[in-house]
Design a protein around this motif. Structure first.
Motif, PDB file in Angstrom:
ATOM      1  N   LEU A 114    -129.113  13.424  -2.855  1.00 37.48           N
ATOM      2  CA  LEU A 114    -127.760  13.101  -2.415  1.00 37.48           C
ATOM      3  C   LEU A 114    -127.323  14.039  -1.297  1.00 37.48           C
ATOM      4  N   GLN A 118    -122.008  12.354  -0.930  1.00 33.53           N
ATOM      5  CA  GLN A 118    -122.407  11.619  -2.127  1.00 33.53           C
ATOM      6  C   GLN A 118    -122.324  12.496  -3.375  1.00 33.53           C
ATOM      7  N   ARG A 119    -122.691  13.754  -3.235  1.00 29.70           N
ATOM      8  CA  ARG A 119    -122.639  14.678  -4.374  1.00 29.70           C
ATOM      9  C   ARG A 119    -121.193  14.875  -4.830  1.00 29.70           C
ATOM     10  N   VAL A 162    -122.673   5.189  -4.550  1.00 26.63           N
ATOM     11  CA  VAL A 162    -122.937   6.316  -5.462  1.00 26.63           C
ATOM     12  C   VAL A 162    -122.901   5.829  -6.913  1.00 26.63           C
TER      13      VAL A 162
END
Length: 467
Positions: A114, A118-119, A162
């Motif tokens: 990621l 995204q994380r 995600v």
């Protein structure tokens, strides 16, 4: 006919931007103690100006002052969704030794490729799951919350991408928006074949009949013989409607282990005290060697002088982190004190029906903090009480106007569940009869409200409760 024209011009607007310290404080406030420990460990490695000193303080800070006994004022504020309590079965454990439901998901997140955006979205999605492991918020709602409360702008498409990754986490069904999708995600992982095709068809096309247990109707619609019907029925029973509960199971006496940020205790005199969990947080300080180097520029070599900007940056980063953690501890303490003040009766007797109406805005008004700050504090935080371990969001509930007297919706729901639990299962009470029973107990609750609460508690209508 009116003419239309386009005009180009300049417009000056003001937009508030948070300082780096404010952003860091917000991040520290949001982190539960176990995540904070991990973050500080990384900072000690990355920033040489930050040092840890041996701490002689206990993991739990000294008890806060007893909550005030006077009743707080109530106001007609906005409401917040109910949160489900997480009861820990078994003896209280050392918080530093427990692994939470969210920790296990974040371990899987660490195995994914990621990027930073995204994380961040994934962490928010994991924090938004309910105790069943479902995500009952839309992608648009997630975007709005992250923008308002976290100053992070993203698109619904980014969240959907995600979320698709989260759907591949274990156990199967995590992150589903409802029961139907939860079951479908589990079936999706099965081997190809007749059984998978049948389960997919039943859940996708005949879901209403499935949840109503209408197997005879399903048998006729799918042209199944008795053996095939029972075979499919057995496979359906293997599906887990609450994947979060499965992930929360742990070895030992506790069915669900979490790391509480607070421990709440009571005494025989009716006092309620709480302690703030420091976990294994070290005492942090700025490196004396770095400070000495910065303060003695004259004795530095040309090479050391060229490195001064980097040294100052490290020192400022260390100071900022220390201040942010101090602000976190103060904010968490102030928020928990306000929650206990409003919900003191529950902490004393453990009766869910005694929870008073309370919203994020109420606590924000009591503490003088922003609603976004209260939201961060109560996200992913737990309190260990004499009655079990609860999410902080559990203590927030809506208001219900009972002929001018405000009561919590939780109280009405608790009473409704009690009535249904003790009804004659051969002749279950209809919603109209439930309305009458509720009124006999002093609550002027309308039938449509009873239907709403019954459905929120996943209690079927009378015809489906008949045994």
């Amino acid at each position: 006919m009116a003419k239309q024209s386009l005009k180009q011009g300049l417009k000056q607007t003001q937009k508030q931007r948070l300082t780096p310290l404010q952003l860091l404080i917000g991040q520290m406030i949001e982190k539960p103690v176990d995540q904070l420990q991990e973050y500080i460990s990384h900072q000690l490695i990355d920033n040489p100006a930050l040092e840890a000193t041996p701490s002689e303080e206990p993991a739990w800070e000294e008890p806060a002052a007893p909550a005030a006994t006077e009743e707080p004022p109530t106001n007609d504020y906005d409401t917040w969704e109910d949160a489900i309590p997480v009861q820990v079965q078994g003896p209280r454990q050392d918080p530093s030794d427990s692994v939470s439901f969210y920790d296990k998901l974040k371990e899987q997140m660490g195995e994914c490729d990621l990027d930073d955006r995204q994380r961040y979205i994934m962490e928010y999605l994991i924090g938004s799951l309910d105790n069943d492991g479902l995500l009952r918020k839309t992608c648009d709602t997630i975007c709005d919350e992250m923008d308002i409360y976290h100053n992070f702008e993203c698109t619904p498409e980014e969240v959907e991408d995600v979320l698709a990754i989260l759907h591949d986490f274990d156990p199967p069904g995590i992150g589903a928006s409802n029961l139907q999708q939860c079951l479908m995600l589990q079936v999706r992982r099965r081997k190809e074949g007749w059984m998978k095709d049948m389960l997919t068809k039943i859940i996708g096309t005949y879901f209403d009949d499935l949840i109503k247990n209408h197997w005879d109707k399903l048998q006729r619609a799918l042209h199944l013989d008795d053996e095939q019907k029972e075979s499919i029925r057995a496979e359906v029973r293997k599906l887990n409607p609450k994947p979060g509960a499965a992930l929360g199971e742990a070895v030992g006496t506790s069915k669900l282990q979490v790391t509480p940020d607070f421990v709440v205790e009571t005494d025989e005199e009716g006092h309620v005290n709480f302690t703030l969990n420091r976990g294994r947080l070290p005492q942090l300080e700025v490196s004396e060697a770095y400070l000495e180097t910065i303060n003695n520029i004259k004795g530095l070599s040309q090479r050391d002088k060229e490195a001064l900007p980097l040294l100052r940056k490290d020192v400022e980063g260390a100071k900022m982190l220390i201040e942010a953690i101090q602000q976190r501890q103060a904010t968490l303490t102030k928020t928990m004190a306000a929650i206990i003040k409003r919900q003191k009766k529950f902490f004393l007797d453990g009766d869910e029906a005694d929870l008073s109406p309370m919203t994020l805005k109420d606590v924000a008004g009591d503490t003088g903090l922003d609603i976004s700050t209260i939201s961060r504090v109560t996200n992913e935080k737990y309190a260990d009480t004499p009655w079990g371990v609860f999410r902080l969001r559990f203590f927030f509930n809506d208001r219900y106007d009972n002929d001018g007297d405000e009561v919590s919706t939780r109280k009405i729901k608790s009473l409704l569940k009690e009535i249904i639990d003790h009804e004659d299962k051969r002749h279950p009470l209809t919603d109209m009869q439930l309305e009458e029973e509720i009124k006999k107990r002093g609550f002027n609750t309308k039938r449509r409200t009873i239907v709403k609460y019954r459905e929120q508690m996943n209690i079927p209508r009378s015809s489906l409760r008949k045994q």
